[in-house]
Write a protein that holds these residues in place. Structure first.
Motif, mmCIF file in Angstrom:
data_model
loop_
_atom_site.group_PDB
_atom_site.id
_atom_site.type_symbol
_atom_site.label_atom_id
_atom_site.label_comp_id
_atom_site.label_asym_id
_atom_site.label_seq_id
_atom_site.Cartn_x
_atom_site.Cartn_y
_atom_site.Cartn_z
ATOM 1 N N SER A 209 -43.463 40.217 30.707
ATOM 2 C CA SER A 209 -42.897 39.519 29.723
ATOM 3 C C SER A 209 -42.276 40.415 28.993
ATOM 4 O O SER A 209 -42.966 41.614 28.627
ATOM 5 N N VAL A 210 -41.159 40.322 27.887
ATOM 6 C CA VAL A 210 -40.654 40.923 26.802
ATOM 7 C C VAL A 210 -40.563 40.149 25.781
ATOM 8 O O VAL A 210 -39.793 38.745 26.072
ATOM 9 N N CYS A 211 -41.201 40.243 24.698
ATOM 10 C CA CYS A 211 -41.129 39.034 23.551
ATOM 11 C C CYS A 211 -40.743 39.988 22.128
ATOM 12 O O CYS A 211 -41.667 40.697 21.975
ATOM 13 N N TRP A 212 -39.754 39.356 21.338
ATOM 14 C CA TRP A 212 -39.582 39.867 19.816
ATOM 15 C C TRP A 212 -39.718 38.919 18.929
ATOM 16 O O TRP A 212 -39.808 39.213 17.966
ATOM 17 N N LEU A 213 -40.160 37.733 19.560
ATOM 18 C CA LEU A 213 -40.330 36.560 18.532
ATOM 19 C C LEU A 213 -41.729 36.826 17.553
ATOM 20 O O LEU A 213 -42.595 37.505 18.011
ATOM 21 N N PRO A 214 -41.625 36.194 16.108
ATOM 22 C CA PRO A 214 -42.543 36.360 15.342
ATOM 23 C C PRO A 214 -43.855 35.966 15.721
ATOM 24 O O PRO A 214 -44.115 34.988 16.358
ATOM 25 N N ASN A 215 -44.770 36.886 15.453
ATOM 26 C CA ASN A 215 -46.464 36.501 15.929
ATOM 27 C C ASN A 215 -46.956 35.336 15.298
ATOM 28 O O ASN A 215 -47.987 34.786 15.544
ATOM 29 N N PHE A 216 -46.470 35.043 14.150
ATOM 30 C CA PHE A 216 -46.987 33.943 13.316
ATOM 31 C C PHE A 216 -46.332 32.705 13.387
ATOM 32 O O PHE A 216 -46.591 31.528 13.086
ATOM 33 N N HIS A 217 -45.359 32.854 14.762
ATOM 34 C CA HIS A 217 -44.607 31.441 15.198
ATOM 35 C C HIS A 217 -45.093 31.050 16.447
ATOM 36 O O HIS A 217 -45.661 31.932 17.233
ATOM 37 N N ASP A 218 -45.053 29.732 16.689
ATOM 38 C CA ASP A 218 -45.603 29.275 17.921
ATOM 39 C C ASP A 218 -45.188 29.736 19.278
ATOM 40 O O ASP A 218 -45.922 30.159 20.187
ATOM 41 N N MET A 219 -44.072 29.959 19.200
ATOM 42 C CA MET A 219 -43.315 30.590 20.408
ATOM 43 C C MET A 219 -43.941 32.113 20.792
ATOM 44 O O MET A 219 -44.143 32.423 21.859
ATOM 45 N N GLY A 220 -43.545 32.650 19.660
ATOM 46 C CA GLY A 220 -43.988 34.347 19.778
ATOM 47 C C GLY A 220 -45.606 34.168 19.978
ATOM 48 O O GLY A 220 -45.990 35.262 20.759
ATOM 49 N N LEU A 221 -46.283 33.535 19.400
ATOM 50 C CA LEU A 221 -47.953 33.684 19.599
ATOM 51 C C LEU A 221 -48.313 33.221 21.024
ATOM 52 O O LEU A 221 -48.959 33.670 21.535
ATOM 53 N N ILE A 222 -47.755 31.865 21.460
ATOM 54 C CA ILE A 222 -48.653 31.227 22.506
ATOM 55 C C ILE A 222 -47.598 32.288 23.781
ATOM 56 O O ILE A 222 -48.730 32.246 24.575
ATOM 57 N N ASP A 223 -46.671 31.901 23.887
ATOM 58 C CA ASP A 223 -45.945 32.672 25.131
ATOM 59 C C ASP A 223 -45.876 34.013 24.970
ATOM 60 O O ASP A 223 -46.252 34.779 25.997
ATOM 61 N N GLY A 224 -45.655 34.733 23.853
ATOM 62 C CA GLY A 224 -45.615 36.258 23.822
ATOM 63 C C GLY A 224 -46.966 36.910 23.919
ATOM 64 O O GLY A 224 -46.872 37.844 24.234
ATOM 65 N N ILE A 225 -48.096 36.445 23.331
ATOM 66 C CA ILE A 225 -49.151 37.080 23.160
ATOM 67 C C ILE A 225 -50.219 36.301 24.027
ATOM 68 O O ILE A 225 -50.753 36.813 24.778
ATOM 69 N N ILE A 226 -50.375 34.883 23.676
ATOM 70 C CA ILE A 226 -51.519 34.300 24.830
ATOM 71 C C ILE A 226 -51.199 34.327 26.125
ATOM 72 O O ILE A 226 -52.116 34.615 26.907
ATOM 73 N N GLN A 227 -49.946 34.007 26.576
ATOM 74 C CA GLN A 227 -49.485 34.112 27.759
ATOM 75 C C GLN A 227 -50.138 35.200 28.921
ATOM 76 O O GLN A 227 -50.595 34.982 29.946
ATOM 77 N N PRO A 228 -49.517 36.430 28.454
ATOM 78 C CA PRO A 228 -50.152 37.598 29.192
ATOM 79 C C PRO A 228 -51.384 37.613 29.452
ATOM 80 O O PRO A 228 -51.861 37.979 30.481
ATOM 81 N N LEU A 229 -52.168 37.368 28.503
ATOM 82 C CA LEU A 229 -53.610 37.599 28.559
ATOM 83 C C LEU A 229 -54.159 36.329 29.213
ATOM 84 O O LEU A 229 -55.235 36.616 30.221
ATOM 85 N N TYR A 230 -53.726 35.165 29.244
ATOM 86 C CA TYR A 230 -54.008 34.101 30.131
ATOM 87 C C TYR A 230 -53.963 34.450 31.518
ATOM 88 O O TYR A 230 -54.731 34.138 32.245
ATOM 89 N N THR A 231 -52.508 34.722 31.937
ATOM 90 C CA THR A 231 -52.179 34.874 33.247
ATOM 91 C C THR A 231 -52.715 36.284 33.879
ATOM 92 O O THR A 231 -52.864 36.600 35.244
ATOM 93 N N GLY A 232 -52.792 37.215 33.033
ATOM 94 C CA GLY A 232 -53.072 38.629 33.396
ATOM 95 C C GLY A 232 -52.186 39.536 33.673
ATOM 96 O O GLY A 232 -52.186 40.282 34.755
ATOM 97 N N PHE A 233 -50.815 39.489 32.955
ATOM 98 C CA PHE A 233 -49.765 40.146 33.173
ATOM 99 C C PHE A 233 -49.301 41.129 32.054
ATOM 100 O O PHE A 233 -50.041 40.951 30.850
ATOM 101 N N LEU A 234 -48.669 42.064 32.051
ATOM 102 C CA LEU A 234 -48.325 43.020 30.919
ATOM 103 C C LEU A 234 -47.106 42.340 30.156
ATOM 104 O O LEU A 234 -45.923 41.834 30.394
ATOM 105 N N GLY A 235 -47.567 42.257 28.878
ATOM 106 C CA GLY A 235 -46.747 41.913 27.839
ATOM 107 C C GLY A 235 -46.249 42.839 27.008
ATOM 108 O O GLY A 235 -46.851 43.620 26.198
#
Length: 577
Positions: A209-235
Motif C-alpha cells: 500500500s501507499v498512503c499520504w493521508l493524515p495519520n490523525f484522520h480515520d482513513m490515514g490511520l486505519i487504512d494507511g497504518i493499521i491495515q498493513p500491520l493487520y494483514t502483514g504487508f508493506l505500507g
C-alpha cells in the motif's frame, strides 16, 4: 478464510505475534520529504519501540487514561500510537499547532478529554514551546519526547490487562465551537474493520500500500497504518504536504513500489488530472494498482473517467477504481465493491432527486445527476435506509438516512452519553430492530449497491476535509463587529466540478450605511484561512433579519443555499473573494 479478527482479541496480541513470526520484515517505509531517501521500520523494531513507550507511560499514566499524540507525519507517530495500546491507555491523535494559527480545536480537545500527558518528539516540542507557555490548558500538561526514552526501558514493560472491548483511541470529528466529539474506538472495532477492509480489497501478505493521508484522520490511520500491520504487508507512507506540493509523488511511489492498494478522496484524483504533466507520466507504471479506492467526500463520475483516460497509457484501467463509503463512527469502512468489477453508475432525474425520489433516466435528459455506487456491505455489516423523521425503512425508490449495524460501529462519543445514545443506539420504530448507527448521510440502495446522495447533516467537504458549518459560522461572526451573531450560514456549492465555500452573513443594523465592505471581507477571509486553511469562494452580506431560519430560530442552511443559487437572497452586497 481464516479471520485474524477472530484469532486475536487485541491489536497488541497481533503485533506481539508478528514481531515473533517475522521480526526482521519491514512493515513500514516512510518517504522523507524533499526526495532525500526513506526510513524503514520492522515488526521487531516496532514492538520494541512500542514496549519502551508503553513502559514510560505506565510510570505516569493510569489505564484507559487519554494521552495526546502530537507528531509530524512519520514513523515516530506509529510507535507512539502502538505504545499507547501497549500501555492500555487511550491515544488521542491530533495535528501539531502551526505558527500563528488558531489552536482552539486542540485546546477544546484537551479540555474535553481532561488529559494530562502529551507524547511528541524533542524537535517538535522545541518548536511549540512558545505556544505552550502562552496556553494555560497546555502549560499544565506533562510533555514526553519519545526520542528521549532510554534504550533499556522496553524490558520494564508490563503487559496490561486489556480485552477486545478496551478503548484504543479517540477519533475527534469536530471541535472549533468548543463542543468536540471524540469517537471511542475499541480493539474489537479496529480488528473487525481491518478484516472488512482486508476482504473488501482482497488484501494479502503480498499486497503493498501507499498512503499520504493524515495519520490523525480515520482513513490515514486505519487504512494507511493499521491495515498493513493487520494483514502483514508493506505500507509505504508519505506526508500529506509531500503529496499536495507535487501530486506526481503519490503516483511515482505507486509505480516504484509496485503498490496494489492506495487511494484518497475525489480531489486527489482530480489534482493528479490537473497537475501531472505528460513529461512525468512517461516514467509511470500503474499496472500493479488493483484497488484505487476513493471515498471520504462525494465521488464524481467525471473525475473517475478523466483519471482513467489520462493515465491509461501508464497501465491504469477503469476496473482499478474502487468507490467506497465509510465514516469515523463506524471505525472507517462500511461498504465497497468487488475488486475486479468496474465502478457502478446510476443516472437519475435531478428534479425527482430534489424530492428524495430515485428515478433512473437516460444520460441525454436535460437535468440529470450522475451518481457513483459505493459498494455493498461485508461480514456482519447491515445497511438500512430510513426515514429520518418517522424512523421507518424507506421504499426502494426513496432517499433516506443511512443506518449501519456492525461490530465496526464505535462505542459512542467520549463523555457524551445522551448524544451517543441518540446516534449510536437507534431503533426502527415499526419493528424495534436495532441498535443502528445513524450516519447523518443520505442515500439509497439499488440491487444491494449503496449510493450516497447528500447529507442529512450540513457537513461541508472540500478537498477531502470535513468542515462543520457551525464552526465556520462562529469563526466568521467573530471576525468583525459589524457581523450579527448566530445569523450566518456556511455551505458549499459546486464550481467547475469542485466544491467551494460560500458564507451568507447578516450585517448589524447600525453598520448598514457606513460599512467598510473590503475590510469586512478581508477579516472574514483571513479568519477562515487561519482556522481551517480554507479559502472562501463567495460572501453574501445580508440585510438585518433576512437570513432563512426555522420558527425555533435555527439557521436553514439548505434553504439559504437554494436562495443563493437562485439569486433570491436579500443582499446588502455579495462578492467572490
Amino acid at each position: 478464510m481464516a479471520l485474524l479478527s477472530g484469532k486475536f482479541s487485541t491489536l497488541v496480541e497481533l503485533l506481539r505475534w508478528r514481531s515473533l513470526q517475522q521480526p526482521e520484515e519491514n512493515v513500514y517505509t516512510f518517504l522523507n520529504n524533499r526526495e532525500v531517501g526513506e526510513s524503514n521500520l520492522t515488526y521487531g523494531q516496532l514492538d520494541y519501540q512500542a514496549r519502551s513507550i508503553a513502559a514510560l507511560l505506565q510510570s505516569c499514566v493510569t489505564t484507559q487514561e487519554p494521552v495526546l499524540l502530537l507528531f509530524q507525519p512519520g514513523l515516530d507517530f506509529i510507535a507512539a500510537f502502538l505504545g499507547c495500546l501497549y500501555a492500555g491507555v487511550i491515544a488521542v491523535p491530533a495535528y501539531p499547532p502551526k505558527p500563528n494559527r488558531s489552536t482552539h480545536r486542540l485546546q477544546t480537545t484537551v479540555s474535553d478529554t481532561q488529559l494530562k500527558v502529551v507524547l511528541t518528539t524533542r524537535s517538535l516540542l522545541s518548536n511549540v514551546e512558545r505556544w505552550v507557555n502562552q496556553c494555560s490548558e497546555m502549560k499544565t500538561l506533562r510533555w514526553l519526547a519519545v526520542d528521549d526514552i532510554p534504550d533499556n526501558l522496553a524490558e520494564k514493560w508490563q503487559e496490561p490487562t486489556i480485552s477486545k472491548n478496551t478503548l484504543t483511541f479517540l477519533q475527534y470529528t469536530s471541535g472549533s465551537t468548543g463542543t468536540p466529539k471524540g469517537v471511542m474506538v475499541s480493539h474489537n472495532n479496529l480488528l473487525h474493520n481491518s478484516e472488512c477492509i482486508k476482504q473488501f480489497f482482497e488484501l494479502s501478505s503480498s499486497s503493498v500500500s501507499v498512503c499520504w493521508l493524515p495519520n490523525f484522520h480515520d482513513m490515514g490511520l486505519i487504512d494507511g497504518i493499521i491495515q498493513p500491520l493487520y494483514t502483514g504487508f508493506l505500507g509505504v507512507l508519505m506526508s500529506p504536504m509531500f503529496f499536495l506540493e507535487r501530486p506526481i509523488r503519490w503516483l511515482q511511489a505507486i509505480s516504484d513500489y509496485r503498490a496494489t492498494h492506495s487511494g484518497g478522496p475525489n480531489f486527489a484524483y482530480d489534482l493528479c488530472v490537473r497537475k501531472v504533466t505528460p513529461e512525468y507520466m512517461k516514467f509511470l507504471d500503474l499496472s500493479s494498482w488493483c484497488t484505487a479506492y476513493t471515498g471520504s467526500e462525494p465521488v464524481r463520475r467525471e473525475t473517475l473517467e478523466q483519471f482513467t483516460q489520462i493515465f491509461k497509457p501508464c497501465g491504469f484501467h477503469s476496473r482499478f477504481l474502487y468507490p467506497c463509503y465509510g465514516l469515523a463512527e463506524a471505525t472507517l469502512m462500511v461498504s465497497g465493491g468487488l475488486v475486479k468489477d468496474e465502478p457502478i453508475f446510476c443516472t437519475v432525474d435531478a428534479d425527482k432527486l430534489e424530492q428524495n425520489q430515485i428515478v433512473e433516466v437516460s444520460v441525454d435528459k436535460q437535468r440529470v445527476v450522475k451518481l457513483v455506487g459505493c459498494g455493498r456491505s461485508v461480514l456482519d455489516t447491515s445497511i438500512v435506509i430510513v426515514h429520518p423523521e418517522s424512523l421507518t425503512p424507506c421504499l426502494p425508490n426513496e432517499i433516506g438516512e443511512i443506518w449501519v449495524s456492525s461490530q465496526s460501529v464505535a462505542q459512542g462519543y467520549w463523555n457524551k452519553p445522551e448524544y451517543s445514545q441518540r446516534i449510536f443506539e437507534a431503533y426502527l420504530t415499526d419493528t424495534d430492530i436495532g441498535p443502528f448507527l445513524r450516519t447523518g448521510d443520505l442515500g439509497f440502495l439499488k440491487d444491494g449497491e449503496l449510493f450516497i446522495t447528500g447529507r442529512l447533516k450540513d457537513l461541508i467537504i472540500i478537498w477531502g476535509r470535513n468542515y462543520y458549518p457551525q464552526d465556520i459560522e462562529l469563526t466568521v461572526e467573530q471576525s468583525h463587529p459589524a457581523l450579527r451573531p448566530s445569523c450566518s450560514a456556511a455551505f458549499s456549492v459546486e464550481v467547475k466540478g469542485e466544491e467551494r465555500l460560500v458564507v451568507a452573513q447578516e450585517i448589524e443594523r447600525n453598520y448598514l450605511r457606513n460599512l467598510d465592505f473590503n475590510q469586512v471581507i478581508a477579516n472574514m477571509r483571513q479568519a477562515v484561512i487561519e482556522q481551517y486553511d480554507l479559502q472562501i469562494y463567495a460572501v453574501a452580506l445580508l440585510k438585518t433579519g433576512s437570513i432563512p431560519k426555522t420558527s425555533s430560530g435555527k439557521i436553514q442552511r439548505q434553504a439559504c443555499r437554494t436562495s443563493y443559487l437562485g439569486g433570491t437572497l436579500n443582499l446588502w452586497n455579495a462578492k467572490e473573494v
